[in-house]
Design a protein around this motif. Structure first.
Motif, PDB file in Angstrom:
ATOM      1  N   SER A 190     -46.730  25.906 -14.374  1.00 56.07           N
ATOM      2  CA  SER A 190     -45.491  25.385 -14.956  1.00 56.07           C
ATOM      3  C   SER A 190     -45.038  24.104 -14.276  1.00 56.07           C
ATOM      4  O   SER A 190     -44.278  23.318 -14.849  1.00 56.07           O
ATOM      5  N   LEU A 191     -45.507  23.897 -13.041  1.00 52.52           N
ATOM      6  CA  LEU A 191     -45.152  22.689 -12.296  1.00 52.52           C
ATOM      7  C   LEU A 191     -46.362  21.773 -12.127  1.00 52.52           C
ATOM      8  O   LEU A 191     -46.385  20.906 -11.256  1.00 52.52           O
ATOM      9  N   GLY A 192     -47.377  21.991 -12.948  1.00 53.89           N
ATOM     10  CA  GLY A 192     -48.545  21.120 -12.925  1.00 53.89           C
ATOM     11  C   GLY A 192     -49.482  21.349 -11.760  1.00 53.89           C
ATOM     12  O   GLY A 192     -50.254  20.460 -11.394  1.00 53.89           O
ATOM     13  N   LYS A 193     -49.445  22.549 -11.184  1.00 57.42           N
ATOM     14  CA  LYS A 193     -50.309  22.871 -10.049  1.00 57.42           C
ATOM     15  C   LYS A 193     -51.268  24.009 -10.414  1.00 57.42           C
ATOM     16  O   LYS A 193     -51.005  24.791 -11.333  1.00 57.42           O
ATOM     17  N   THR A 194     -52.362  24.098  -9.680  1.00 58.42           N
ATOM     18  CA  THR A 194     -53.309  25.186  -9.912  1.00 58.42           C
ATOM     19  C   THR A 194     -52.880  26.446  -9.174  1.00 58.42           C
ATOM     20  O   THR A 194     -53.249  27.554  -9.568  1.00 58.42           O
ATOM     21  N   LEU A 222     -49.476  20.720  -0.622  1.00 53.44           N
ATOM     22  CA  LEU A 222     -48.167  21.034  -1.182  1.00 53.44           C
ATOM     23  C   LEU A 222     -47.045  20.374  -0.381  1.00 53.44           C
ATOM     24  O   LEU A 222     -46.084  19.846  -0.951  1.00 53.44           O
ATOM     25  N   ASP A 223     -47.164  20.403   0.944  1.00 55.38           N
ATOM     26  CA  ASP A 223     -46.126  19.793   1.786  1.00 55.38           C
ATOM     27  C   ASP A 223     -46.066  18.280   1.606  1.00 55.38           C
ATOM     28  O   ASP A 223     -45.029  17.659   1.835  1.00 55.38           O
ATOM     29  N   GLY A 224     -47.189  17.697   1.206  1.00 52.67           N
ATOM     30  CA  GLY A 224     -47.229  16.246   1.024  1.00 52.67           C
ATOM     31  C   GLY A 224     -46.766  15.772  -0.341  1.00 52.67           C
ATOM     32  O   GLY A 224     -46.708  14.571  -0.602  1.00 52.67           O
ATOM     33  N   LEU A 261     -44.933  29.974  -5.644  1.00 47.20           N
ATOM     34  CA  LEU A 261     -45.731  29.576  -6.799  1.00 47.20           C
ATOM     35  C   LEU A 261     -46.843  30.601  -6.930  1.00 47.20           C
ATOM     36  O   LEU A 261     -47.575  30.856  -5.970  1.00 47.20           O
ATOM     37  N   VAL A 262     -46.967  31.215  -8.097  1.00 52.05           N
ATOM     38  CA  VAL A 262     -47.973  32.258  -8.294  1.00 52.05           C
ATOM     39  C   VAL A 262     -49.025  31.790  -9.296  1.00 52.05           C
ATOM     40  O   VAL A 262     -48.746  30.999 -10.204  1.00 52.05           O
ATOM     41  N   SER A 263     -50.231  32.293  -9.099  1.00 53.44           N
ATOM     42  CA  SER A 263     -51.346  31.947  -9.989  1.00 53.44           C
ATOM     43  C   SER A 263     -52.378  33.061  -9.943  1.00 53.44           C
ATOM     44  O   SER A 263     -52.269  33.995  -9.139  1.00 53.44           O
ATOM     45  N   ALA A 264     -53.391  32.948 -10.786  1.00 48.86           N
ATOM     46  CA  ALA A 264     -54.434  33.979 -10.845  1.00 48.86           C
ATOM     47  C   ALA A 264     -55.214  34.027  -9.539  1.00 48.86           C
ATOM     48  O   ALA A 264     -55.379  33.008  -8.866  1.00 48.86           O
ATOM     49  N   LEU A 290     -53.334  38.668  -6.867  1.00 53.05           N
ATOM     50  CA  LEU A 290     -52.557  37.502  -7.278  1.00 53.05           C
ATOM     51  C   LEU A 290     -52.617  36.474  -6.157  1.00 53.05           C
ATOM     52  O   LEU A 290     -52.771  36.835  -4.985  1.00 53.05           O
ATOM     53  N   THR A 291     -52.493  35.206  -6.510  1.00 53.35           N
ATOM     54  CA  THR A 291     -52.403  34.138  -5.504  1.00 53.35           C
ATOM     55  C   THR A 291     -50.949  33.717  -5.376  1.00 53.35           C
ATOM     56  O   THR A 291     -50.246  33.563  -6.376  1.00 53.35           O
ATOM     57  N   SER A 292     -50.495  33.543  -4.140  1.00 55.24           N
ATOM     58  CA  SER A 292     -49.107  33.154  -3.890  1.00 55.24           C
ATOM     59  C   SER A 292     -49.039  32.029  -2.862  1.00 55.24           C
ATOM     60  O   SER A 292     -49.718  32.066  -1.840  1.00 55.24           O
ATOM     61  N   ARG A 293     -48.212  31.056  -3.161  1.00 55.06           N
ATOM     62  CA  ARG A 293     -47.865  29.998  -2.211  1.00 55.06           C
ATOM     63  C   ARG A 293     -46.377  30.125  -1.952  1.00 55.06           C
ATOM     64  O   ARG A 293     -45.552  29.853  -2.803  1.00 55.06           O
ATOM     65  N   TYR A 294     -46.038  30.598  -0.745  1.00 61.29           N
ATOM     66  CA  TYR A 294     -44.672  30.976  -0.384  1.00 61.29           C
ATOM     67  C   TYR A 294     -43.993  29.824   0.350  1.00 61.29           C
ATOM     68  O   TYR A 294     -44.549  29.283   1.321  1.00 61.29           O
ATOM     69  N   PHE A 295     -42.786  29.465  -0.077  1.00 64.76           N
ATOM     70  CA  PHE A 295     -42.051  28.350   0.524  1.00 64.76           C
ATOM     71  C   PHE A 295     -40.878  28.874   1.351  1.00 64.76           C
ATOM     72  O   PHE A 295     -40.227  29.841   0.971  1.00 64.76           O
TER      73      PHE A 295
END
Length: 366
Positions: free
Chosen positions: A206-210, A218-220, A254-257, A264-269
């Motif tokens: 939804s935010l154009g990321k995989t 992501l931090d950059g 941000l969650v993805s397959a 599930l894949t998660s990128r936690y902020f």
């Protein structure tokens, strides 16, 4: 002159920080906050004048005391110490630092150990929730060495089992604080959920990321971080948490397959940068969302494993959550969420802060 404060430095899960007895700190929060800031060396990006490590994972503290709660042995207050601001956030909890609470409570004499394994019943003061912590104590002593490995930490150590009880509505009083499984915020579909910690979940695409991007990538991405923060601030109002400016709750993922056999894949902020691995409470929250039909996570996830096993892929590997859940008329009830962490005692001694900040209860000066 400086004031000496007894302190134990520990690694808990993938975090690190000082553990204190509440009786060794100021009784009032205003002074206690100043002591924690001075101890960690804030505000300074490198925390040169303190024991902080210059990252959100190493600028944390735990404060323990005997509990008056009938179902708890100890009270645990978690403190997230800002690195570059004069602010300590005690709104959220931290499941990684919690991994050191059981061993510290036993070593400090707050809980009497028993042979083989000791159960420490913890009340998290931040959320007023209960956690059962199981610590290996052969011969009545905390065992720190072992063969359990967790992603994000080098080497192995003895396992510490954390069983989170009644995780729904940790801050908002509701699993779905907006009343919806799916909301549209700033034009982006999100799931606002509160299980162990309030979170805003966004499908990475939804935010154009995989969703497979590294922490550095992501931090950059300043544009992405600004967009996430705009969504987070708007979601906070909808969740009944008010203005989240300068606060770390709600968190975002941000969650993805999955790509490596997980659920599930998660990128936690945290929330202004991506976690190097994953917060425990955040992992419970993201895992819970997998069980909710209609959430942003559900269509991306693989089937949950036996006994409610959810494997979340993160930048450093995976974290496993065991969910004991039951369907209800309102959706689901999470009766228990379990996770295995490890902890290691790094040093015990006295930490010094300027006496101009606090003269101490029974001041020792140096």
């Amino acid at each position: 002159m400086q004031t000496a404060i007894p302190c134990t430095m520990m690694r808990g899960g993938t975090s690190r920080g000082p553990y204190f007895l509440a009786t060794d700190l100021p009784a009032d929060w205003a002074t206690q906050e100043q002591v924690l800031l001075a101890a960690m060396g804030s505000p300074n990006r490198q925390q040169i004048d303190g024991i902080g490590g210059g990252t959100s994972l190493t600028s944390k503290a735990a404060i323990l005391s005997r509990s008056s709660h009938p179902e708890a042995d100890v009270d645990y207050l978690f403190a997230q110490v800002s690195i570059d601001k004069l602010y300590v956030d005690i709104a959220p909890s931290c499941g990684n630092i919690l991994a050191g609470v059981g061993p510290f409570a036993i070593d400090a004499g707050l809980v009497k150990p028993v042979d083989d394994e000791t159960v420490v019943r913890v009340r998290n003061v931040n959320t007023d929730k209960l956690i059962e912590v199981r610590v290996k104590t052969p011969n009545g002593q905390v065992e720190y060495e072992g063969d359990t490995r967790i992603d994000g930490v080098e080497g192995t150590a003895a396992p510490v089992l954390l069983n989170f009880l009644d995780v729904a509505g940790s801050k908002t009083g509701s699993l779905l604080p907006t009343g919806n499984v799916l909301d549209l915020i700033e034009g982006v579909p999100v799931t606002c959920i509160d299980a162990a910690v309030p979170m805003v979940l966004i499908a990475a695409h939804s935010l154009g990321k995989t969703g497979a991007e590294s922490k550095i990538e992501l931090d950059g991405d300043a544009e992405l971080l600004a967009h996430i923060e705009k969504i987070r601030l708007a979601a906070s109002w909808k969740m009944g948490l008010g203005d989240a400016s300068g606060k770390v709750v709600p968190k975002v993922a941000l969650v993805s397959a999955p790509r490596n056999g997980g659920t599930l894949t998660s990128r936690y902020f945290v929330p202004d940068n991506c976690h190097a691995s994953h917060a425990v409470t955040g992992a419970i929250c993201v895992s819970t969302s997998v069980l909710l039909p209609g959430s942003v996570s559900a269509p991306l996830a693989r089937q949950v494993g036996p006994n409610g096993l959810v494997q979340l892929e993160h930048p450093s590997g995976q974290i496993e959550i065991m969910l004991d859940a039951a369907p209800t008329a309102q959706g689901i009830e999470i009766r228990r969420a379990g996770v295995v962490r490890t902890a290691r005692k790094l040093f015990c001694g006295e930490l010094y802060v300027p006496s101009s900040i606090w003269a101490g209860n029974h001041s020792k000066a140096s």
